[in-house]
Design a protein around this motif. Structure first.
Motif, PDB file in Angstrom:
ATOM      1  N   LEU A   1       0.821  -1.323   0.054  1.00 55.65           N
ATOM      2  CA  LEU A   1      -0.149  -0.142  -0.031  1.00 55.65           C
ATOM      3  C   LEU A   1       0.955   1.236   0.111  1.00 55.65           C
ATOM      4  N   ALA A   2       1.841   1.191   0.936  1.00 54.46           N
ATOM      5  CA  ALA A   2       2.875   2.389   0.917  1.00 54.46           C
ATOM      6  C   ALA A   2       3.401   2.529  -0.352  1.00 54.46           C
ATOM      7  N   GLY A   3       3.880   1.460  -0.814  1.00 52.18           N
ATOM      8  CA  GLY A   3       4.430   1.601  -2.396  1.00 52.18           C
ATOM      9  C   GLY A   3       3.452   2.124  -3.440  1.00 52.18           C
ATOM     10  N   SER A   4       2.216   1.531  -3.200  1.00 52.59           N
ATOM     11  CA  SER A   4       1.178   2.289  -4.458  1.00 52.59           C
ATOM     12  C   SER A   4       1.027   3.697  -4.049  1.00 52.59           C
ATOM     13  N   ILE A   5       0.837   4.399  -2.733  1.00 47.97           N
ATOM     14  CA  ILE A   5       0.730   5.586  -2.399  1.00 47.97           C
ATOM     15  C   ILE A   5       1.877   6.409  -3.108  1.00 47.97           C
ATOM     16  N   ALA A   6       3.087   5.800  -2.689  1.00 51.27           N
ATOM     17  CA  ALA A   6       4.310   6.689  -3.001  1.00 51.27           C
ATOM     18  C   ALA A   6       4.306   6.845  -4.844  1.00 51.27           C
ATOM     19  N   VAL A   7       4.056   5.894  -5.471  1.00 49.26           N
ATOM     20  CA  VAL A   7       3.952   5.878  -6.936  1.00 49.26           C
ATOM     21  C   VAL A   7       3.063   6.806  -7.293  1.00 49.26           C
ATOM     22  N   ALA A   8       1.777   7.019  -6.630  1.00 48.33           N
ATOM     23  CA  ALA A   8       0.753   7.842  -7.017  1.00 48.33           C
ATOM     24  C   ALA A   8       1.134   9.337  -6.801  1.00 48.33           C
ATOM     25  N   LEU A   9       1.852   9.527  -5.786  1.00 47.59           N
ATOM     26  CA  LEU A   9       2.450  10.708  -5.317  1.00 47.59           C
ATOM     27  C   LEU A   9       3.237  11.253  -6.541  1.00 47.59           C
ATOM     28  N   PHE A  10       4.215  10.380  -6.941  1.00 44.39           N
ATOM     29  CA  PHE A  10       5.089  10.638  -8.003  1.00 44.39           C
ATOM     30  C   PHE A  10       4.135  11.066  -9.427  1.00 44.39           C
ATOM     31  N   ALA A  11       3.082  10.223  -9.578  1.00 47.72           N
ATOM     32  CA  ALA A  11       2.348  10.614 -10.614  1.00 47.72           C
ATOM     33  C   ALA A  11       1.837  11.885 -10.536  1.00 47.72           C
ATOM     34  N   SER A  12       1.428  12.322  -9.283  1.00 48.33           N
ATOM     35  CA  SER A  12       1.040  13.618  -9.145  1.00 48.33           C
ATOM     36  C   SER A  12       2.009  14.849  -9.542  1.00 48.33           C
TER      37      SER A  12
END
Lengths: 206, 206
Positions: A175-186
């Motif tokens: 989940l943390a990895g997914s959120i980190a990648v989503a933050l990168f996408a933002s």
């Protein structure tokens, strides 16, 4: 002979001048902007797809639907709790899906702009406006999932909100990895909007 | 006499023409854009200030610092839980503060653009880029606070995350109001960016 060659040379020079008009430096720099735009959109696609796949993968691994249902009937509290924890991250999955689909459409549009630069300005406006909307959705989804994941990680002893990540360590890592990648996408979306604005600025005569 | 009057009339007309040159329609429409920009920024300021004040007000009313400290020493769980619940909304308060301060600066900048239209393009670029960054911060803060407030409202029986809003009903109403206003501020930011992009587009010759 020398007098015959001169008009021929002139003709060749004239044809060359007609065939290869000197390209203005502006359009070259705009082409570069469009190329960077395509690259950033491919990065955006990769990031959102990764974020989505990690979310979907962990859900399928930890609690497949049938297993979850049978456990629910038997009162399997732990697997249910995991599924319920997932529900709060649905917004992130939905946002990542929408952004992923959007990035595919805009990659194709950007490539079409590279092939036909006449549509450049219209597409720049289109990109800038929709990128802003998508950024709003992605940033809020990342914030929401991040807040819930933080409670899952740290808990809250005052409100008796228990930790979840000490039980489901791999789930929380994913989940943390997914959120980190989503933050990168933002962040990539922010760069894309800035690029569109600067490209529009380049088109304004000084 | 008639022949004497004619040159005088001509002179007056020439002076009038020099004094009042016909304004191009483009700059009028751009002036309108800047006026709308100022109005939207004032709305943004009002929205973020409201959101911030509601957050600060409920904290001061529900649990003043001294009372909280004395209760903490005595082991006052309920008031502590409220303060702890507040901590998770600090991000929203910080984001609202930053956006409020930013809106004041940009209102002044927009008014200066109205007075001196020569700086219009530079300010449009500045506004568009910083608005995007501020939108990202506001949207993620709204998402985070919204997610935590949702858990506070509905709870999560599978992870034993208890409801908080059935105990602190007014607190939750205030928090919901604050989040709603923050969401409105994010939407205003989206409109501001779109306005900047369209204003830049208007400056491009067709």
């Amino acid at each position: 002979m020398a007098s015959d060659q001169k008009p021929a040379d002139l003709e060749t020079e004239t044809t060359k001048a007609v065939e290869e008009p000197p390209r203005p430096p502006k359009s070259t720099s705009l082409d570069k902007c469009v190329t960077v735009d395509v690259v950033l959109r491919v990065v955006l696609f990769a990031a959102t797809l990764t974020s989505l796949l990690v979310l979907v993968y962990q859900q399928s691994v930890k609690a497949p639907p049938r297993h979850r249902l049978s456990l629910r009937r038997r009162g399997g509290g732990q697997v249910q709790s995991l599924a319920r924890f997932h529900l709060s991250c649905r917004y992130l999955a939905a946002a990542a899906s929408v952004t992923c689909l959007y990035s595919i459409i805009t990659i194709l549009a950007s490539i079409s702009v590279l092939l036909k630069p006449a549509f450049n300005t219209s597409f720049l406006i289109f990109f800038a406006i929709w990128d802003v909307v998508i950024l709003g959705v992605m940033a809020s989804a990342t914030g929401a999932a991040g807040a819930v994941a933080y409670i899952g990680l740290k808990g809250n002893r005052h409100t008796n909100w228990a930790k979840v990540c000490n039980v489901y360590d791999k789930f929380c890592q994913h989940l943390a990895g997914s959120i980190a990648v989503a933050l990168f996408a933002s962040i990539v979306l922010v760069f894309l909007i800035v690029l569109s604005v600067l490209s529009l600025h380049k088109k304004i005569p000084k």
